[in-house]
Design a protein around this motif. Structure first.
Motif, mmCIF file in Angstrom:
data_model
loop_
_atom_site.group_PDB
_atom_site.id
_atom_site.type_symbol
_atom_site.label_atom_id
_atom_site.label_comp_id
_atom_site.label_asym_id
_atom_site.label_seq_id
_atom_site.Cartn_x
_atom_site.Cartn_y
_atom_site.Cartn_z
ATOM 1 N N UNK A 144 31.297 3.833 3.910
ATOM 2 C CA UNK A 144 29.710 4.288 3.954
ATOM 3 C C UNK A 144 28.908 3.452 2.753
ATOM 4 N N UNK A 145 29.503 3.214 1.678
ATOM 5 C CA UNK A 145 28.875 2.361 0.724
ATOM 6 C C UNK A 145 29.904 1.449 0.164
ATOM 7 N N UNK A 146 29.907 0.136 0.552
ATOM 8 C CA UNK A 146 31.120 -0.756 -0.059
ATOM 9 C C UNK A 146 30.579 -1.120 -1.714
ATOM 10 N N UNK A 147 29.616 -0.707 -2.034
ATOM 11 C CA UNK A 147 29.159 -0.958 -3.302
ATOM 12 C C UNK A 147 29.528 0.042 -4.487
ATOM 13 N N UNK A 148 29.982 1.362 -3.798
ATOM 14 C CA UNK A 148 30.315 2.381 -4.685
ATOM 15 C C UNK A 148 31.299 2.235 -5.443
#
Length: 524
Positions: free
Chosen positions: A334-338
Motif C-alpha cells: 500500500x505504501x512502499x515508503x512506510x
C-alpha cells in the motif's frame, strides 16, 4: 487450493526424477571408467584396451541418449506443473540450470560425437582428450544441477524483494559454493561411480562365467574393482560429510533421520533400530549406540543435536516472526515508503516463509490463532518412519559395497577370476546401487518437506493451477512413454552385451585363441 493437485504434481515430478536418475549414475561413472580404460590404451598401445574402451563406450552411448531424453522432460515440468515456484524463485533456481545447459551439456554434446566417430580420424592422444571432455561435461552437468537442488535444501545468497514479490539473488558466489550443494555433488557423483563399477564388474562376471571374451572381462573386472573400491569408500566418507552439513543447515531433516523426538545430552546416541511413529511422536523398541550420533553430527563430544519437539517449538517462534514480516509486506504494498513497515520487514524477513505455512489452513496468516500456529509448526516434521528406514537401507548398502569391492579387488590382484560363487553374486548385486541411489534422492526430497525451498516457499504454494484429470492424463502419458523407452534401452543393452566387443587382430606371436577373437596374453 486443492491438495490432490499438489500431491499429484509431486507424484509426477517424483516419477520423472526417479526415472531420469536411473540413467544419470551410469553416465557419470562410465564416462570416467572410459577415460581410465582409454588412458591404458594410450600408455600401453595394446589393442585389447581399445576394444575394451569401445565396448563399454557403446553401452555408455545407449544410456547417455536415454538420460538426455528423460532429463529434458523433467526440466519442462518446472514451468508446466510448478508455475508459481518458477515465478517465485526462478531468478535464482534458473541460473544454474541455464549454465548447465550452456556450459556442461553443450560441452558433452559437442564432444560425444567425436568420441564415437573419431576413433580413426583422431590421434590416440586427441581421442583420449575428447573422451575426457565428455566425462568432464557429464560431471559438470551434475554439479550445476546439484547446485540448483542444493539451493532448494539451503537457500543461501538470496532474499525476498517486497517490491517484486519474488526471491532475488544477493550473492551468486554463495549460491555456487553452498555447503549443502557441494556436499551433495561429491556424494552423488561418487555414488554414480559405484553404480557404474558394479555394472562393469557384473557384466564382466557374466563373460567370465560363460568363458567369453576373457581378456576383456578380466581387465574390465580389475579396473571396475579398483575404481569401485575407491568410489565406495568415497561414498561413505562423503556421505558422512553430507550428513554433517545437515547439523547446521537442515536440523529437522537430521532429527527425522534419527527419529530423535527430544534433544538428548551431548553426545547423542545413534539409533541402530527402532519403530518411529508420526502419530504417537515416539520411537518404540529403540536400540541406540551411545555417543555415535553426536560424534558424527557435531564432530565433538559436547555438540548438541536438537530434537524434533524442540525444533517444532522453534518453528512456532519463526511463524510468529513470519507473520510480522507478512504484515509488513502487505503494508508495503500500500505504501512502499512506510518506514515502520520497512523496519519490521527487515527485522523479520528471514522467517516470511514460515508465515506462508499458515496459508494451508487460513487465507490470511495474520488471522491464525494459537492452535493453527501449532498445527502449522508440526507440518515442518517430515515422514519420520520413512526417513529413518530409508537412510538405514541406503547406509547399509554403502558399507556392503566396500566389502564387495574389497573382495573383488582381492580376487583381481591375485588373478583369481574363477571364483564362480562370487561371479554369480556379482550379477545379483547389479541393481543394488540404483536402489541405494534412488533411496538417497527420496531421502533428500522427503526430508525437505513441507518445503519446496527450505524455509522460504511451502510446496503446496508452488504448484500450477491444474486439474486432477489433467495430471492423471499426463502421468499416464509419461508412464507409457517412459515404459516404452525403458524396454527399448534394456533390449539395446542386452543385445550389445550379447554381441560382445568387436574382434581385434591377434598379435603375430599368438597361437591359441579364445572366444574374444585374439590370443590370450601372458598376463591372462
Amino acid at each position: 487450493m486443492d491438495m490432490a493437485v499438489i500431491e499429484l504434481s509431486r507424484l509426477q515430478f517424483a516419477l520423472t526424477a526417479l526415472y531420469h536418475f536411473l540413467f544419470v549414475p551410469l553416465t557419470l561413472g562410465l564416462s570416467f571408467l572410459l577415460v581410465i580404460m582409454e588412458s591404458l590404451y594410450v600408455m600401453t598401445d595394446r589393442p585389447v584396451w581399445r576394444q575394451i574402451t569401445r565396448f563399454w563406450g557403446k553401452l555408455f552411448g545407449i544410456n547417455f541418449v536415454l538420460g538426455v531424453a528423460t532429463g529434458l522432460t523433467m526440466e519442462f515440468q518446472f514451468g508446466t506443473n510448478w508455475a508459481y515456484y518458477s515465478h517465485y524463485v526462478g531468478d535464482i533456481f534458473g541460473a544454474p540450470l541455464a549454465i548447465e545447459g550452456l556450459m556442461a551439456f553443450f560441452l558433452e554434446a559437442t564432444f560425444v560425437g567425436l568420441m564415437f566417430f573419431g576413433w580413426d580420424k583422431l590421434s590416440k592422444q586427441a581421442h583420449l582428450f575428447v573422451t575426457f571432455m565428455v566425462a568432464l561435461g557429464t560431471n559438470l552437468s551434475a554439479l550445476w544441477i546439484l547446485i540448483a537442488n542444493g539451493w532448494m535444501q539451503h537457500p543461501a545468497g538470496a532474499t525476498f524483494n517486497p517490491a517484486t514479490m519474488r526471491m532475488e539473488v544477493t550473492d551468486f558466489t554463495a549460491v555456487i559454493f553452498n555447503p549443502v550443494a557441494q556436499a551433495k555433488f561429491v556424494h552423488t557423483v561418487s555414488a554414480g561411480y559405484v553404480a557404474a563399477s558394479v555394472f562393469v564388474l557384473g557384466i564382466s562376471a557374466l563373460f567370465l562365467l560363460r568363458g567369453q571374451w576373457l581378456p576383456l572381462a578380466r581387465r574390465s573386472f580389475t579396473v571396475a574393482a579398483a575404481f569401485g573400491l575407491a568410489s565406495s569408500l568415497s561414498v561413505v566418507v562423503l556421505g558422512d560429510e553430507s550428513g554433517y552439513a545437515l547439523t547446521d543447515n537442515q536440523k529437522m531433516k537430521l532429527a527425522a533421520i534419527e527419529a530423535m523426538w527430544h534433544t538428548e545430552p551431548a553426545p547423542a546416541g545413534f539409533a541402530a533400530f527402532g519403530l518411529p511413529s508420526n502419530t504417537a511422536r515416539e520411537t518404540a523398541f529403540e536400540v541406540k549406540i551411545p555417543y555415535v550420533l553426536g560424534l558424527i553430527a557435531t564432530r565433538s563430544v559436547t555438540g548438541e543435536v536438537t530434537g524434533i519437539t524442540e525444533l517444532v517449538e522453534d518453528a512456532k517462534a519463526k511463524i510468529g516472526s513470519g507473520i510480522l514480516a507478512y504484515d509488513a509486506v502487505e503494508r508495503l504494498k500500500l505504501n512502499r515508503a512506510d518506514p515502520t513497515a520497512r523496519a519490521s520487514f527487515e527485522e523479520n524477513k528471514g522467517n516470511l516463509g514460515y508465515a506462508l505455512l499458515l496459508k494451508r489452513f487460513v487465507a490470511d496468516p495474520r488471522r491464525a490463532d494459537r492452535a493453527t500456529i501449532e498445527k502449522a509448526a508440526w507440518t515442518t516434521v517430515p515422514n519420520v518412519p520413512a526417513m529413518f528406514w530409508i537412510f538405514r537401507v541406503m547406509a547399509g548398502l554403502g558399507f556392503f559395497f566396500i566389502a564387495f569391492f574389497g573382495l573383488a579387488f582381492l580376487f583381481a590382484t591375485r588373478r583369481q577370476f574363477d571364483r564362480r560363487w562370487f561371479l554369480r553374486a556379482a550379477l545379483w548385486v547389479i541393481p543394488l546401487p540404483w536402489i541405494a541411489i534412488e533411496f538417497g534422492w527420496i531421502l533428500a526430497e522427503i526430508g525437505r518437506q513441507p518445503w519446496a525451498i527450505d524455509g522460504v516457499l511451502p510446496t503446496f504454494l508452488g504448484a500450477s493451477d491444474l486439474t486432477v484429470p489433467q495430471l492423471w492424463t499426463t502421468i499416464a502419458g509419461f508412464t507409457a512413454l517412459y515404459g516404452t523407452l525403458a524396454v527399448i534401452e534394456v533390449r539395446l543393452m542386452v543385445e550389445a552385451i550379447r554381441k560382445g566387443p568387436e574382434p581385434v587382430a591377434a598379435p603375430p606371436e599368438a597361437t591359441p585363441r579364445d572366444p574374444g577373437g585374439y590370443a590370450p596374453l601372458a598376463a591372462d
